[in-house]
Design a protein around this motif. Structure first.
Motif, PDB file in Angstrom:
ATOM      1  N   THR A  42       1.004  -1.313   0.076  1.00 36.61           N
ATOM      2  CA  THR A  42      -0.005   0.030   0.010  1.00 36.61           C
ATOM      3  C   THR A  42       0.749   1.282  -0.098  1.00 36.61           C
ATOM      4  OG1 THR A  42      -0.213  -0.151   2.378  1.00 36.61           O
ATOM      5  CG2 THR A  42      -1.980  -1.201   1.197  1.00 36.61           C
ATOM      6  N   GLN A  95     -10.077  -2.409   5.392  1.00 39.73           N
ATOM      7  CA  GLN A  95      -9.604  -3.484   4.447  1.00 39.73           C
ATOM      8  C   GLN A  95      -8.124  -4.168   4.893  1.00 39.73           C
ATOM      9  OE1 GLN A  95      -9.671  -1.122   0.932  1.00 39.73           O
ATOM     10  NE2 GLN A  95     -11.609  -1.322   0.255  1.00 39.73           N
ATOM     11  N   ARG A  96      -7.328  -3.318   5.289  1.00 42.94           N
ATOM     12  CA  ARG A  96      -6.160  -3.960   5.800  1.00 42.94           C
ATOM     13  C   ARG A  96      -6.517  -4.810   6.910  1.00 42.94           C
ATOM     14  NH1 ARG A  96      -4.075   1.470   5.033  1.00 42.94           N
ATOM     15  NH2 ARG A  96      -3.786   1.721   7.232  1.00 42.94           N
ATOM     16  N   THR A 127      -8.555   5.442  13.498  1.00 43.27           N
ATOM     17  CA  THR A 127      -9.051   5.760  12.270  1.00 43.27           C
ATOM     18  C   THR A 127      -8.175   6.652  11.624  1.00 43.27           C
ATOM     19  OG1 THR A 127      -9.919   7.609  13.490  1.00 43.27           O
ATOM     20  CG2 THR A 127     -11.361   5.719  12.903  1.00 43.27           C
ATOM     21  N   ASN A 128      -6.911   6.906  12.410  1.00 43.44           N
ATOM     22  CA  ASN A 128      -5.949   7.759  11.708  1.00 43.44           C
ATOM     23  C   ASN A 128      -4.536   7.089  12.134  1.00 43.44           C
ATOM     24  OD1 ASN A 128      -3.878   9.576  10.971  1.00 43.44           O
ATOM     25  ND2 ASN A 128      -4.689  11.376  12.084  1.00 43.44           N
ATOM     26  N   ASP A 129      -3.915   6.371  11.594  1.00 47.93           N
ATOM     27  CA  ASP A 129      -2.533   5.691  11.883  1.00 47.93           C
ATOM     28  C   ASP A 129      -1.516   6.536  12.681  1.00 47.93           C
ATOM     29  OD1 ASP A 129      -3.568   3.489  11.031  1.00 47.93           O
ATOM     30  OD2 ASP A 129      -2.171   3.193   9.503  1.00 47.93           O
ATOM     31  N   ASP A 153      -4.541   0.867  -3.118  1.00 47.30           N
ATOM     32  CA  ASP A 153      -5.120   1.824  -2.450  1.00 47.30           C
ATOM     33  C   ASP A 153      -6.162   1.080  -1.447  1.00 47.30           C
ATOM     34  OD1 ASP A 153      -5.817   4.130  -1.127  1.00 47.30           O
ATOM     35  OD2 ASP A 153      -7.354   4.562  -2.940  1.00 47.30           O
ATOM     36  N   TRP A 154      -5.656   0.523  -0.367  1.00 48.16           N
ATOM     37  CA  TRP A 154      -6.542  -0.235   0.601  1.00 48.16           C
ATOM     38  C   TRP A 154      -6.594   0.736   2.002  1.00 48.16           C
ATOM     39  CZ3 TRP A 154      -3.333  -5.296   0.049  1.00 48.16           C
ATOM     40  CH2 TRP A 154      -3.723  -6.081  -1.189  1.00 48.16           C
ATOM     41  N   ASN A 155      -7.712   1.141   2.550  1.00 43.03           N
ATOM     42  CA  ASN A 155      -7.939   1.441   3.573  1.00 43.03           C
ATOM     43  C   ASN A 155      -7.721   0.799   4.924  1.00 43.03           C
ATOM     44  OD1 ASN A 155     -10.529   0.144   4.284  1.00 43.03           O
ATOM     45  ND2 ASN A 155     -11.433   1.489   2.888  1.00 43.03           N
ATOM     46  N   GLY A 156      -7.793   1.568   6.032  1.00 45.58           N
ATOM     47  CA  GLY A 156      -7.572   0.800   7.242  1.00 45.58           C
ATOM     48  C   GLY A 156      -8.299  -0.304   7.481  1.00 45.58           C
TER      49      GLY A 156
END
Length: 496
Positions: A45, A63-64, A417-419, A58-61
């Motif tokens: 990613t 999906q990961r 929601t935010n790494d 382009d995988w979001n959190g």
């Protein structure tokens, strides 16, 4: 006199050590395939952090998180089946099928993700989990068959150091491979190759029991069988020789020490899996490390854990052989250290950011390294409770414990929601710390390290005999009371 001494101690190096080493390697190669996803996902990613010549997705959190947890969706489904297959076909063939299936599936992501996306990767990992679910029930059953009683703690712990070594290689080697000319696809090719190589070696040297081994000496065979047989009643061994021992399901599920072990292993799994699966994302998002540094520093805690596993093993051997502590004292002490200290360091990690990279890495090393004591503390407690049903117990415990790694990435996906948000990671680490603490308290109060009555091969027969005897006694008492009542009636009738 020498022969008698050898019967009591056995050869210094023998086939029992070969089997232990093969079990160690089996865990290593399977853990490489199991946990390389944490690094692979970061590389897949964020291609700029590794090798930009390979595709980026382009995988979001969320999906990961699905990808990281998907392995365990399949893994928990086959734990019971693994225990049954091991009893039916033996550990040798069951472990071969487990590892070869996982190794071949490890080849697929580079080919399938390009057209199937993250869903295809999830599907592959679910299938890998189905195959690897056979593994640990077989490992514990195999150890019970091969370990002399006085070496059970040592050999069991040595085999289980593969957990740390496999995770170490998954973290370190995966990062190095992803940054090399092979790119992130190389992670999967290497994992597959080492799995296939282990399968070949296992078919050559693996054996279900000492008596089935082609390479064992008569001296070592006598030593192992004498040790194992002397720890069980002779009559029980004769019963075992007649065929598979029936599983006392009712007794197992009503056993307090077994429940204590299962809850403890679930709590351990929660804290460990939080760091194991999320460490690359945390180091990339909060500590702002690039992939190469990320891989190196992600691997350091597991190098520490691997080293500490041997430190714990040496200390346990000294304490046990010197008579300073009983096996119960060693298990509960080591488990307390390996749970309480990481609970504290997890909270500390959550308060660090990119300005404290070194301290964060030190705390993570301390956390995972000190936690290595749980192997001696509780992992091999299944063999203490029931050598005869160790594979079945491990199947149950591992099923429960591996529901947890399904939940932890999903919970992290909801909370984080935010790494880059350190406060969100604090919540994740505090939850894990509390679970660590509670799990060990339960183990201290209710855990046991002795063979349970239901381990006996004739337990169900005796239970049935007791039940029949009680029923017979009840009927005899009822008949006697009926006769007495009739006699009273007869006498009253005569008086009238």
């Amino acid at each position: 006199m020498t022969a008698e001494a050898n019967t009591k101690t056995g050869p210094t190096i023998g086939q029992r050590h070969v089997q232990t080493f093969l079990l160690f390697l089996s865990i290593v190669v399977n853990y490489m395939a199991k946990f390389n996803a944490g690094v692979a996902i970061v590389a897949m990613t964020n291609a700029e952090s590794t090798n930009p010549d390979f595709p980026e997705y382009d995988w979001n959190g969320a999906q990961r998180s699905y990808i990281l947890s998907s392995f365990f969706w399949g893994y928990i489904m086959t734990q019971f089946l693994g225990g049954w297959l091991c009893r039916r076909f033996g550990a040798r063939m069951t472990m071969f099928v487990s590892t070869i299936g996982s190794a071949l599936l490890a080849l697929l992501p580079p080919w399938c993700v390009s057209w199937g996306g993250w869903q295809a990767y999830c599907g592959i990992r679910v299938a890998m989990g189905l195959f690897q679910g056979f593994l640990f029930p077989c490992i514990h059953a195999h150890l019970a068959n091969w370990c002399p009683v006085n070496e059970r703690n040592r050999l069991g712990a040595l085999a289980n150091t593969g957990l740390d070594c496999g995770t170490l290689l998954a973290m370190f080697a995966s990062g190095q491979i992803a940054a090399s000319s092979m790119g992130w696809p190389g992670i999967f090719y290497i994992s597959s190759a080492v799995g296939v190589l282990w399968c070949i070696i296992w078919l050559l040297f693996g054996a279900n029991t000492p008596r089935e081994s082609k390479y064992i000496s008569e001296e070592e065979l006598n030593y192992i069988e004498t040790s194992i047989n002397s720890s069980r009643a002779k009559e029980a061994e004769e019963l075992k020789a007649k065929g598979p021992i029936p599983v006392p399901w009712g007794a197992i599920w009503s056993s307090v020490p077994f429940w204590a072990l299962m809850i403890t292993r679930c709590c351990q799994s929660w804290g460990y899996s939080t760091l194991q699966t999320e460490m690359p994302s945390y180091m990339n998002g909060v500590l702002l490390m690039d992939m190469k540094k990320n891989a190196i520093f992600s691997a350091l805690p597991y190098l520490t854990s691997w080293v500490m596993a041997f430190v714990y093993l040496i200390i346990a051997d000294i304490l046990l052989t010197g008579g300073a502590m009983t096996i119960t004292g060693i298990r509960k002490t080591f488990n307390s250290i390996s749970f309480f200290v990481p609970a504290i360091t997890l909270i500390g990690i959550g308060f660090l950011d990119s300005e404290h990279k070194t301290l964060a890495v030190v705390l993570m090393c301390a956390n995972v390294g000190i936690n290595a004591g749980n192997t001696i503390g509780s992992t091999i407690n299944t063999i203490d409770l029931s050598p005869n049903h160790a594979g079945i117990l491990m199947g149950i415990v591992n099923t429960a414990a591996n529901v947890v790694p399904i939940l932890t990435p999903l919970l992290v996906g909801i909370i984080v929601t935010n790494d880059n948000d350190r406060v969100q990671w604090q919540v994740v680490f505090i939850i894990s710390a509390v679970i660590f603490f509670v799990g060990n308290i339960i183990y201290l109060i209710f855990g046991q390290m002795v063979n349970q009555p239901w381990d006996a091969p004739d337990f169900l027969d005796k239970q049935m005999s007791c039940t029949r005897q009680e029923e017979g006694n009840a009927k005899a008492l009822e008949a006697q009371q009926s006769e007495q009542a009739e006699e009273i009636k007869r006498r009253n009738s005569q008086k009238e």
